[in-house]
Enzyme design. Structure first.
Site, PDB file in Angstrom:
ATOM      1  N   ARG B  17       8.823   0.570   3.901  1.00  0.00           N
ATOM      2  CA  ARG B  17       7.944   1.451   3.711  1.00  0.00           C
ATOM      3  C   ARG B  17       6.527   0.827   3.959  1.00  0.00           C
ATOM      4  O   ARG B  17       5.971   1.043   5.029  1.00  0.00           O
ATOM      5  CB  ARG B  17       7.475   2.074   2.144  1.00  0.00           C
ATOM      6  CG  ARG B  17       6.589   3.251   2.027  1.00  0.00           C
ATOM      7  CD  ARG B  17       5.452   2.713   2.039  1.00  0.00           C
ATOM      8  NE  ARG B  17       5.244   1.674   0.895  1.00  0.00           N
ATOM      9  CZ  ARG B  17       3.947   1.134   0.875  1.00  0.00           C
ATOM     10  NH1 ARG B  17       2.947   1.211   1.835  1.00  0.00           N
ATOM     11  NH2 ARG B  17       3.710   0.215   0.109  1.00  0.00           N
ATOM     12  N   ASP B  18       6.047  -0.408   3.428  1.00  0.00           N
ATOM     13  CA  ASP B  18       5.157  -0.971   3.673  1.00  0.00           C
ATOM     14  C   ASP B  18       5.113  -1.792   5.126  1.00  0.00           C
ATOM     15  O   ASP B  18       4.347  -1.861   6.112  1.00  0.00           O
ATOM     16  CB  ASP B  18       4.946  -2.236   2.742  1.00  0.00           C
ATOM     17  CG  ASP B  18       3.460  -2.573   2.573  1.00  0.00           C
ATOM     18  OD1 ASP B  18       2.667  -2.799   3.574  1.00  0.00           O
ATOM     19  OD2 ASP B  18       2.912  -2.936   1.562  1.00  0.00           O
ATOM     20  N   HIS B  21       4.227  -0.023   8.757  1.00  0.00           N
ATOM     21  CA  HIS B  21       2.982  -0.286   9.554  1.00  0.00           C
ATOM     22  C   HIS B  21       3.140  -1.253  10.632  1.00  0.00           C
ATOM     23  O   HIS B  21       2.516  -1.233  11.795  1.00  0.00           O
ATOM     24  CB  HIS B  21       1.860  -0.815   8.390  1.00  0.00           C
ATOM     25  CG  HIS B  21       1.475   0.074   7.410  1.00  0.00           C
ATOM     26  ND1 HIS B  21       0.740   1.214   7.644  1.00  0.00           N
ATOM     27  CD2 HIS B  21       1.573  -0.153   6.048  1.00  0.00           C
ATOM     28  CE1 HIS B  21       0.558   1.615   6.556  1.00  0.00           C
ATOM     29  NE2 HIS B  21       1.078   0.932   5.581  1.00  0.00           N
ATOM     30  N   HIS B 198       1.807  -5.613  -7.043  1.00  0.00           N
ATOM     31  CA  HIS B 198       2.260  -5.318  -5.470  1.00  0.00           C
ATOM     32  C   HIS B 198       1.298  -6.371  -4.810  1.00  0.00           C
ATOM     33  O   HIS B 198       0.007  -6.010  -5.026  1.00  0.00           O
ATOM     34  CB  HIS B 198       2.238  -4.030  -4.936  1.00  0.00           C
ATOM     35  CG  HIS B 198       2.317  -3.588  -3.672  1.00  0.00           C
ATOM     36  ND1 HIS B 198       3.435  -3.302  -3.083  1.00  0.00           N
ATOM     37  CD2 HIS B 198       1.379  -3.944  -2.535  1.00  0.00           C
ATOM     38  CE1 HIS B 198       3.383  -3.154  -1.676  1.00  0.00           C
ATOM     39  NE2 HIS B 198       2.246  -3.403  -1.542  1.00  0.00           N
ATOM     40  N   HIS B 200      -0.193  -8.711  -1.316  1.00  0.00           N
ATOM     41  CA  HIS B 200      -0.032  -8.885   0.042  1.00  0.00           C
ATOM     42  C   HIS B 200      -0.422 -10.239   0.295  1.00  0.00           C
ATOM     43  O   HIS B 200      -1.342 -10.954  -0.446  1.00  0.00           O
ATOM     44  CB  HIS B 200      -1.014  -8.072   0.866  1.00  0.00           C
ATOM     45  CG  HIS B 200      -0.468  -6.541   1.014  1.00  0.00           C
ATOM     46  ND1 HIS B 200       0.209  -6.308   2.261  1.00  0.00           N
ATOM     47  CD2 HIS B 200      -0.518  -5.611   0.265  1.00  0.00           C
ATOM     48  CE1 HIS B 200       0.500  -4.937   2.132  1.00  0.00           C
ATOM     49  NE2 HIS B 200       0.056  -4.576   0.995  1.00  0.00           N
ATOM     50  N   TYR B 289      -8.361  -3.371   3.252  1.00  0.00           N
ATOM     51  CA  TYR B 289      -7.126  -2.612   3.273  1.00  0.00           C
ATOM     52  C   TYR B 289      -6.022  -3.112   4.452  1.00  0.00           C
ATOM     53  O   TYR B 289      -6.372  -3.203   5.491  1.00  0.00           O
ATOM     54  CB  TYR B 289      -7.153  -1.147   3.379  1.00  0.00           C
ATOM     55  CG  TYR B 289      -6.244  -0.193   2.915  1.00  0.00           C
ATOM     56  CD1 TYR B 289      -5.590  -0.057   1.600  1.00  0.00           C
ATOM     57  CD2 TYR B 289      -5.504   0.571   3.633  1.00  0.00           C
ATOM     58  CE1 TYR B 289      -4.838   0.296   1.196  1.00  0.00           C
ATOM     59  CE2 TYR B 289      -4.522   1.461   3.367  1.00  0.00           C
ATOM     60  CZ  TYR B 289      -4.002   1.493   2.104  1.00  0.00           C
ATOM     61  OH  TYR B 289      -3.238   2.239   1.800  1.00  0.00           O
TER      62      TYR B 289
END
Lengths: 291, 339
Positions: B17-18, B21, B198, B200, B289
């Site tokens: 999913r991530d 991108h 979650h 990054h 983001y």
């Protein structure tokens, strides 16, 4: 001759409508109807000398001569009930709720073809801001797919919108297709909490069958001018961008600052579009009445 | 490791999913099948499959999917037995219709994601998910951008809608370990439901942040194999699991199998090795983001400007997740100023 009108729903939308209708050369606002006698909208209406009722639509049922056009700024559920009553009373309803009992209308796109009816729906704020652009592009280039992104300040998104945000995306998509003329549509909405609040911004992506940059740009700019007539703060943020069969339009909507603060262009464009539609309906009714 | 929770850790692998991108939403069905097979074999608890921007994200705004996400979800469900298939839904992009569709084809969990201050747009979707018999979790994105009290208030809203966990979602990869600690701790003291984290890896602290989160009591933890996620990717799953083992925590996932999967299946999918590039560092530093990265790089090329200037400007204007259209707009504006 001015045509008489009433507003049902004395919340934010109804109150902003009141200020806009006060300036109308075609409509004479006579009445404000709510259900909460303490509401700011009813108090303001009373101060300004309008007939006010706090018993809902019954006020109009008991005094049917007060209006020929009725702006409904209540809720979807309530309008379903009102639509029936207004029809029986022979009133023209301009529906600002998501109920959509009547056809979707953007005043610069398809009002004329719905003016003989008795109920029109104002779609959504995102629809009012973007459908004129899609229609402008569609009229010269045939839009196969249109997608819009409406970004509004968190401050201007009311509890109704928030509780049923799907209604916004689904209704706007339908409006893009049915009124804008795109074969297929998609709508996105984003809430931005930045302080100070951001102006409403709308991005419109269209994929077209007959690309003609010059014609499309001219059509877009002409339509912006037409929308500006009732939403003076409606403007292109950038020149349209072209890429293959795709055109991207960036719009910014600053409100008139009547009851809402100017950043809430999303709320302003709804009431402004409703007033614009109401005025055209009034002109039509006046003509019919004088014949 | 001492933990402030006695519940088991539940891992969610987000690369499908991530990571969407990173591959510009061009995942093939074969890739999804291979990854899910490997994860199932390794014992992964949850596997998230959807467009990078969640259900309904296949758009001009974010990039169109090569393969309809429902097809990918269906394939993932077919390949999994014990691993549960999860989806992401961002209200305003996806609707309950896509949620129902995903449920019908076998998705068992949904994370309903909103900007950290906008939780009340998720009520409709969280309650629908529960009605559909799915696990429903809240996902508060850009968690670095709001004060801790605000985060707690919004998480409590999601709890009141029926969410079974709320995530601190560090979409910008901007949080530092002490900030993760205060956020998870505050949630633990105010919520009765589970807490998730979650990360990054934009500032190279994803694993460190995750360890702090677990220590403070987070039990729903996200990772991506080989950091296959937006920006510099997420907490690297095949690193996290052995680190937890070293700390005496067996989460029931086979770390060798994860490493093999990362090396043999994920690495070939990656367009280039997931290093922490200058764009990612700037995003972590400026709080932007993470999925804006590739869009900003493309816009930078198109308008002949440094993509970092675009990203920093987006940070200044407080763009939230999903505002990809602002990238082109800002790039065009910066180019005009430069000219």
């Amino acid at each position: 001759m001015k045509v008489k009108a009433a507003i049902i729903g004395s919340g934010n939308i109804g109150t902003d409508l009141m200020y806009k209708l006060e300036r109308s050369p075609y409509i004479e606002l006579t009445t404000m109807i709510g259900i909460d006698p303490e509401s700011d909208g009813l108090k303001r209406a009373k101060e300004r000398g309008y007939a006010t009722f706090d018993n809902g639509i019954q006020g109009l049922v008991d005094n049917p001569d007060l209006a020929d056009i009725v702006f409904d700024a209540t809720s979807a559920k309530t309008h379903v009930r009102h639509a029936k009553i207004l029809k029986e009373l022979g009133k023209f309803a301009i529906d600002l709720t998501p109920a959509a009992r009547g056809p979707f209308v953007s005043p610069v796109v398809n009002l004329e073809e719905n003016i003989e009816g008795d109920n029109i729906n104002m779609i959504t704020c995102g629809g009012q801001a973007t459908i004129p652009m899609i229609s402008a592009i569609n009229s010269v280039a045939d839009v196969s797919y249109a997608e819009i992104v409406a970004t509004i300040s968190s401050e201007s998104a009311g509890p109704g919108t928030r509780a049923n945000i799907d209604e916004f995306t689904i209704t706007t998509r339908r409006g893009i297709e049915e009124v804008g003329g795109a074969d297929k549509g998609k709508a996105l909405i984003i809430l931005n909490p930045a302080e100070p609040p951001i102006l409403m911004r709308d991005t419109i992506y269209c994929e077209v069958k007959n690309m003609d940059e010059q014609k499309i740009t001219e059509s877009i700019k002409a339509m912006v001018e037409r929308v500006k007539e009732y939403v003076p703060g409606y403007r292109l943020k950038q020149e349209p961008l072209f890429d293959g069969n795709r055109v991207t339009v960036f719009i910014e909507v600053e409100g008139a600052g009547d009851y809402f603060p100017p950043y809430a262009g999303n709320l302003d464009i709804m009431t402004a579009a409703a007033v614009k539609a109401g005025e055209n309906v009034a002109k039509h009714l006046a003509k019919r009445l004088s014949m | 490791m001492k933990r402030n929770s006695n519940k088991p850790i539940k891992l969610t692998e987000v690369c499908l999913r991530d990571g969407s991108h990173v591959v510009r939403h061009q995942f093939t069905e074969e890739q999804v099948r291979a990854v899910v097979r490997g994860l199932e074999d390794a014992g992964m608890h949850y596997i998230e499959v959807a467009h990078g921007d969640g259900l309904g994200g296949s758009t001009l705004q974010y990039g169109r999917s090569l393969v309809d996400e429902m097809k990918l979800i269906e394939a993932a469900v077919e390949e999994s037995k014990n691993s549960k298939i999860a989806v992401l839904l961002i209200p305003g992009i996806g609707t309950v219709h896509e949620l129902k569709q995903a449920r019908e084809i076998g998705a068992q969990l949904v994370r309903v994601a909103t900007h950290v201050t906008e939780a009340n747009v998720s009520a409709q979707h969280i309650s629908m998910a529960r009605e559909l018999g799915m696990e429903a979790l809240g996902f508060l994105m850009m968690a670095h951008s709001a004060p801790v009290e605000k985060l707690v208030e919004q998480a409590k809203l999601m709890e009141s809608y029926g969410a079974e966990a709320v995530y601190v979602t560090d979409s910008a990869g901007a949080l530092l370990p002490n900030q993760v600690r205060e956020r998870i701790k505050a949630l633990r003291q105010s919520l009765d439901i589970e807490i998730g984290f979650h990360a990054h890896n934009n500032l190279s602290v994803a694993v460190a942040n995750t360890l702090v989160a677990i220590e403070e009591g987070a039990t729903r933890i996200d990772g991506s194999l080989r950091c296959l996620g937006a920006g510099a990717g997420n907490t690297q799953t095949e690193v996290l699991v052995p680190v937890l083992q070293r700390m005496g925590m067996d989460v029931g996932v086979d770390s060798y199998k994860l490493m093999d999967l990362a090396e043999e299946v994920i690495a070939p999918i990656l367009p280039k090795a997931q290093e922490i590039g200058r764009g990612s560092i700037v995003m972590g530093y400026a709080g932007v983001y993470s999925s804006f990265l590739l869009h900003a790089e493309r816009a930078g090329q198109r308008f002949g400007i440094d993509s970092r200037d675009i990203l920093v400007e987006l940070g200044k204007r407080k763009a939230v997740g999903g505002q990809e259209d602002m990238i082109l707009d800002v790039a065009a504006e910066l180019a005009k100023q430069k000219a």
